[in-house]
Design a protein around this motif. Structure first.
Motif, PDB file in Angstrom:
ATOM      1  N   THR A 184      -6.040   4.146   5.636  1.00  0.00           N
ATOM      2  CA  THR A 184      -4.629   3.607   6.004  1.00  0.00           C
ATOM      3  C   THR A 184      -4.133   2.544   5.441  1.00  0.00           C
ATOM      4  O   THR A 184      -2.523   3.256   5.425  1.00  0.00           O
ATOM      5  N   VAL A 185      -4.518   1.142   5.372  1.00  0.00           N
ATOM      6  CA  VAL A 185      -3.680   0.943   4.525  1.00  0.00           C
ATOM      7  C   VAL A 185      -3.310   1.145   3.289  1.00  0.00           C
ATOM      8  O   VAL A 185      -2.167   1.445   3.010  1.00  0.00           O
ATOM      9  N   THR A 186      -3.800   1.910   2.383  1.00  0.00           N
ATOM     10  CA  THR A 186      -2.971   2.628   1.564  1.00  0.00           C
ATOM     11  C   THR A 186      -1.808   3.550   1.290  1.00  0.00           C
ATOM     12  O   THR A 186      -0.962   3.643   1.040  1.00  0.00           O
ATOM     13  N   ALA A 187      -2.601   4.734   2.246  1.00  0.00           N
ATOM     14  CA  ALA A 187      -1.049   5.360   2.825  1.00  0.00           C
ATOM     15  C   ALA A 187       0.201   4.647   2.865  1.00  0.00           C
ATOM     16  O   ALA A 187       1.360   5.211   2.821  1.00  0.00           O
ATOM     17  N   ILE A 188      -0.032   3.454   3.991  1.00  0.00           N
ATOM     18  CA  ILE A 188       1.066   2.801   4.724  1.00  0.00           C
ATOM     19  C   ILE A 188       1.872   2.138   3.630  1.00  0.00           C
ATOM     20  O   ILE A 188       3.112   2.942   3.033  1.00  0.00           O
ATOM     21  N   ALA A 189       1.069   2.005   2.608  1.00  0.00           N
ATOM     22  CA  ALA A 189       1.147   0.877   1.152  1.00  0.00           C
ATOM     23  C   ALA A 189       2.574   2.308   0.526  1.00  0.00           C
ATOM     24  O   ALA A 189       3.332   2.213  -0.087  1.00  0.00           O
ATOM     25  N   GLN A 190       2.325   3.377   0.547  1.00  0.00           N
ATOM     26  CA  GLN A 190       2.725   4.583  -0.476  1.00  0.00           C
ATOM     27  C   GLN A 190       3.712   5.446   0.388  1.00  0.00           C
ATOM     28  O   GLN A 190       4.126   6.336  -0.146  1.00  0.00           O
ATOM     29  N   SER A 191       3.446   5.679   1.659  1.00  0.00           N
ATOM     30  CA  SER A 191       4.334   6.125   2.521  1.00  0.00           C
ATOM     31  C   SER A 191       5.330   5.309   3.290  1.00  0.00           C
ATOM     32  O   SER A 191       5.081   4.889   4.365  1.00  0.00           O
ATOM     33  N   PRO A 192       6.636   5.391   2.923  1.00  0.00           N
ATOM     34  CA  PRO A 192       7.916   3.879   3.254  1.00  0.00           C
ATOM     35  C   PRO A 192       8.043   4.652   4.904  1.00  0.00           C
ATOM     36  O   PRO A 192       9.172   4.801   5.546  1.00  0.00           O
ATOM     37  N   THR A 193       7.779   6.517   5.323  1.00  0.00           N
ATOM     38  CA  THR A 193       8.588   7.145   6.659  1.00  0.00           C
ATOM     39  C   THR A 193       7.291   6.859   7.651  1.00  0.00           C
ATOM     40  O   THR A 193       7.844   6.297   8.891  1.00  0.00           O
ATOM     41  N   GLY A 194       6.343   7.399   7.145  1.00  0.00           N
ATOM     42  CA  GLY A 194       5.126   6.652   8.391  1.00  0.00           C
ATOM     43  C   GLY A 194       3.945   7.439   8.351  1.00  0.00           C
ATOM     44  O   GLY A 194       3.630   8.204   7.321  1.00  0.00           O
ATOM     45  N   VAL A 195       3.227   7.119   8.975  1.00  0.00           N
ATOM     46  CA  VAL A 195       1.951   7.140   8.698  1.00  0.00           C
ATOM     47  C   VAL A 195       1.015   7.561  10.221  1.00  0.00           C
ATOM     48  O   VAL A 195       1.292   6.856  11.311  1.00  0.00           O
ATOM     49  N   ILE A 196       0.476   8.693   9.852  1.00  0.00           N
ATOM     50  CA  ILE A 196      -0.462   9.449  11.488  1.00  0.00           C
ATOM     51  C   ILE A 196      -1.867   9.012  11.104  1.00  0.00           C
ATOM     52  O   ILE A 196      -1.968   9.692  10.283  1.00  0.00           O
ATOM     53  N   ALA A 197      -2.506   8.544  12.402  1.00  0.00           N
ATOM     54  CA  ALA A 197      -3.751   8.523  12.426  1.00  0.00           C
ATOM     55  C   ALA A 197      -4.301   9.400  13.282  1.00  0.00           C
ATOM     56  O   ALA A 197      -3.872   9.397  14.916  1.00  0.00           O
ATOM     57  N   ASP A 198      -5.043  10.603  12.511  1.00  0.00           N
ATOM     58  CA  ASP A 198      -5.181  11.556  13.692  1.00  0.00           C
ATOM     59  C   ASP A 198      -6.688  11.371  13.770  1.00  0.00           C
ATOM     60  O   ASP A 198      -7.336  11.719  13.686  1.00  0.00           O
ATOM     61  N   LEU A 199      -6.841  11.050  15.141  1.00  0.00           N
ATOM     62  CA  LEU A 199      -8.202  11.466  16.315  1.00  0.00           C
ATOM     63  C   LEU A 199      -8.302  12.149  16.754  1.00  0.00           C
ATOM     64  O   LEU A 199      -9.684  12.017  17.284  1.00  0.00           O
TER      65      LEU A 199
END
Length: 131
Positions: A49-64
């Motif tokens: 998730t932290v890697t995704a946040i660093a690479q995705s300036p638009t948004g991150v979705i945690a699909d649980l």
């Protein structure tokens, strides 16, 4: 004659009971978890998730949506990921469908802190600001 009872040997490290995948929908990165989000899988989920946040300036979705158990450690990494996303000014959305995740989020009031979606839509809304 009785024999002493010996404790069962426990594995030194339990295998994670979750699968974590990373994908995308639109401009957002989706980190999906299935199985148990607990101490054996939470750190790996957080790292992705932290890697995704660093690479995705638009948004991150945690699909649980496929999580069957969420421990305190799982909830803790959701809060840490949300904090990291806020610092990076990236939208962070939690998508949850099952009681195993929704109930602890509601009981602890985390559904008011995190952007939690209970439907199937993966489109993030604008970030809620805390007053």
């Amino acid at each position: 004659m009785t024999h002493p009872v010996r404790p069962a040997r426990l594995p030194t490290r339990a295998a994670p009971l979750a699968d974590i995948t990373v994908g995308s929908v639109g401009d957002s990165t989706v980190v999906a978890v299935s199985g148990d989000l607990d101490s054996s899988s939470a750190e790996t989920f957080f790292e992705h998730t932290v890697t995704a946040i660093a690479q995705s300036p638009t948004g991150v979705i945690a699909d649980l949506g496929a999580v069957t158990f969420c421990s305190c450690r799982g909830l803790s990494v959701l809060l840490a990921a949300d904090h990291t996303a806020r610092l990076a000014e990236v939208s962070f959305t939690v998508l949850a469908r099952h009681r195993a995740v929704l109930r602890p989020l509601r009981l602890l009031g985390l559904d008011r802190t995190l952007d939690v979606r209970t439907g199937t839509s993966l489109v993030p809304l604008p970030r809620k600001e805390l007053s």
